[in-house]
Design an enzyme around this catalytic site. Structure first.
Site, PDB file in Angstrom:
ATOM      1  N   GLY A  12      95.420 -18.845 116.347  1.00  0.00           N
ATOM      2  CA  GLY A  12      95.200 -18.413 117.730  1.00  0.00           C
ATOM      3  C   GLY A  12      96.379 -18.815 118.598  1.00  0.00           C
ATOM      4  CG  LEU A  13      97.235 -16.304 122.010  1.00  0.00           C
ATOM      5  CD1 LEU A  13      96.771 -15.719 123.346  1.00  0.00           C
ATOM      6  CD2 LEU A  13      98.647 -15.808 121.670  1.00  0.00           C
ATOM      7  CB  SER A  14     100.236 -22.058 122.609  1.00  0.00           C
ATOM      8  OG  SER A  14     100.371 -23.342 123.168  1.00  0.00           O
ATOM      9  N   GLY A  15      97.052 -23.100 123.202  1.00  0.00           N
ATOM     10  CA  GLY A  15      96.076 -23.368 124.255  1.00  0.00           C
ATOM     11  C   GLY A  15      94.727 -22.706 124.032  1.00  0.00           C
ATOM     12  CB  ALA A  16      93.454 -20.302 121.512  1.00  0.00           C
ATOM     13  N   GLY A  17      92.588 -23.474 121.747  1.00  0.00           N
ATOM     14  CA  GLY A  17      91.595 -24.503 121.433  1.00  0.00           C
ATOM     15  C   GLY A  17      91.574 -24.934 119.970  1.00  0.00           C
ATOM     16  CE  LYS A  18      96.646 -22.892 117.356  1.00  0.00           C
ATOM     17  NZ  LYS A  18      96.803 -22.514 118.776  1.00  0.00           N
ATOM     18  CB  SER A  19      94.603 -29.274 118.829  1.00  0.00           C
ATOM     19  OG  SER A  19      95.801 -28.656 118.489  1.00  0.00           O
ATOM     20  CB  SER A  86      99.425 -19.010 111.338  1.00  0.00           C
ATOM     21  OG  SER A  86      98.100 -19.230 111.742  1.00  0.00           O
TER      22      SER A  86
HETATM   23  P1  ADP Z   1      95.722 -25.228 120.804  1.00  0.00           P
HETATM   24  O1  ADP Z   1      95.602 -26.327 119.786  1.00  0.00           O
HETATM   25  O2  ADP Z   1      95.122 -23.939 120.342  1.00  0.00           O
HETATM   26  O3  ADP Z   1      97.122 -25.062 121.336  1.00  0.00           O
HETATM   27  P2  ADP Z   1      94.342 -27.095 122.529  1.00  0.00           P
HETATM   28  O4  ADP Z   1      93.144 -27.484 121.719  1.00  0.00           O
HETATM   29  O5  ADP Z   1      95.514 -28.042 122.539  1.00  0.00           O
HETATM   30  O6  ADP Z   1      94.827 -25.624 122.078  1.00  0.00           O
HETATM   31  O7  ADP Z   1      93.921 -26.824 124.040  1.00  0.00           O
HETATM   32  C1  ADP Z   1      92.759 -26.099 124.377  1.00  0.00           C
HETATM   33  C2  ADP Z   1      92.283 -26.519 125.756  1.00  0.00           C
HETATM   34  O8  ADP Z   1      91.145 -25.729 126.110  1.00  0.00           O
HETATM   35  C3  ADP Z   1      91.849 -27.973 125.812  1.00  0.00           C
HETATM   36  O9  ADP Z   1      92.238 -28.515 127.042  1.00  0.00           O
HETATM   37  C4  ADP Z   1      90.314 -27.860 125.695  1.00  0.00           C
HETATM   38  O10 ADP Z   1      89.662 -28.951 126.307  1.00  0.00           O
HETATM   39  C5  ADP Z   1      90.047 -26.563 126.461  1.00  0.00           C
HETATM   40  N1  ADP Z   1      88.782 -25.908 126.079  1.00  0.00           N
HETATM   41  C6  ADP Z   1      87.863 -25.460 126.962  1.00  0.00           C
HETATM   42  N2  ADP Z   1      86.815 -24.890 126.336  1.00  0.00           N
HETATM   43  C7  ADP Z   1      87.071 -24.968 125.030  1.00  0.00           C
HETATM   44  C8  ADP Z   1      86.337 -24.552 123.864  1.00  0.00           C
HETATM   45  N3  ADP Z   1      85.156 -23.942 123.936  1.00  0.00           N
HETATM   46  N4  ADP Z   1      86.897 -24.777 122.644  1.00  0.00           N
HETATM   47  C9  ADP Z   1      88.107 -25.376 122.559  1.00  0.00           C
HETATM   48  N5  ADP Z   1      88.841 -25.790 123.628  1.00  0.00           N
HETATM   49  C10 ADP Z   1      88.334 -25.602 124.849  1.00  0.00           C
END
Ligand code: ADP
Length: 181
Positions: A12-19, A86
């Protein structure tokens, strides 16, 4: 806890919530006594893939390396969590084919939501032209066509996302059903 090895690939995109989902899922699996390892795309870039850039060729090389390590762990019974943008469909399919025991999770939020979150301030820098080849801005993202799980993180809670993945792992026979009961 008896469980089979499997790679859970979060794209997924950066900031999507993967980590975020990876951390919560890892905690839940470990609490159940599962063997868990995390191969984080950014962390791998800091060590195994140091020096690689963001061209398609370099991104593919990074993903192949992650896939190789993930394959070794998976065949030894580990549940491997891979949060990695990815962006290319073809390389994800290649890794899936090599590993076999592979569950693809599309961690999905609209670009505008990811950009508003801007967890690491990277979108702002990409929009300002300070970072080139940023996925979603001036580099492609090919979303999965048939992921085992989709987590809509703009609409669903983190817990809901984790539960969906746990449920799918159980359904596919990677976890005994008592784990999620
Ligand atoms: P990625 O790893 O995809 O770049 P991050 O996990 O670092 O994304 O960041 C995702 C952000 O979105 C976090 O600040 C997280 O708290 C927020 N968030 C809000 N709702 C959700 C959700 N349902 N699932 C995952 N992250 C969420």
């Amino acid at each position: 806890m008896e469980h089979k090895g499997v790679t859970v690939w979060l794209t997924g995109l950066s900031g999507a919530g993967k980590s975020t989902i990876t951390v919560a899922l890892g905690e839940k699996l470990r609490a159940e006594g599962c063997k868990v390892e995390v191969l984080d795309g950014d962390e791998i870039r800091e060590n195994l893939s140091k020096g690689l850039g963001f061209s398609k060729a370099d991104r593919d090389t990074n993903i192949r390396r992650i896939g190789f390590v993930s394959q070794l762990l998976t065949r030894n019974g580990v549940i491997v969590l891979v949060p990695a943008i990815s962006p290319y469909r073809e390389i994800r399919a290649e890794v899936r084919g090599r590993i076999g025991d592979f569950v693809e999770v599309f961690v999905n939020a609209p670009l505008s939501v990811c950009e508003d979150r801007d967890v690491k301030g990277l979108y702002k820098r990409a929009r300002a032209g300070e970072i080139k080849q940023f996925t979603g801005i001036d580099d492609p993202y090919e979303h999965p066509l048939n992921p085992e799980v989709e987590c809509r993180t703009d609409l669903e809670t983190i817990e809901a996302g984790v539960d969906k993945i746990m449920g799918k792992l159980e359904e596919l026979g990677y976890l005994p059903s008592k784990v999620t009961a």
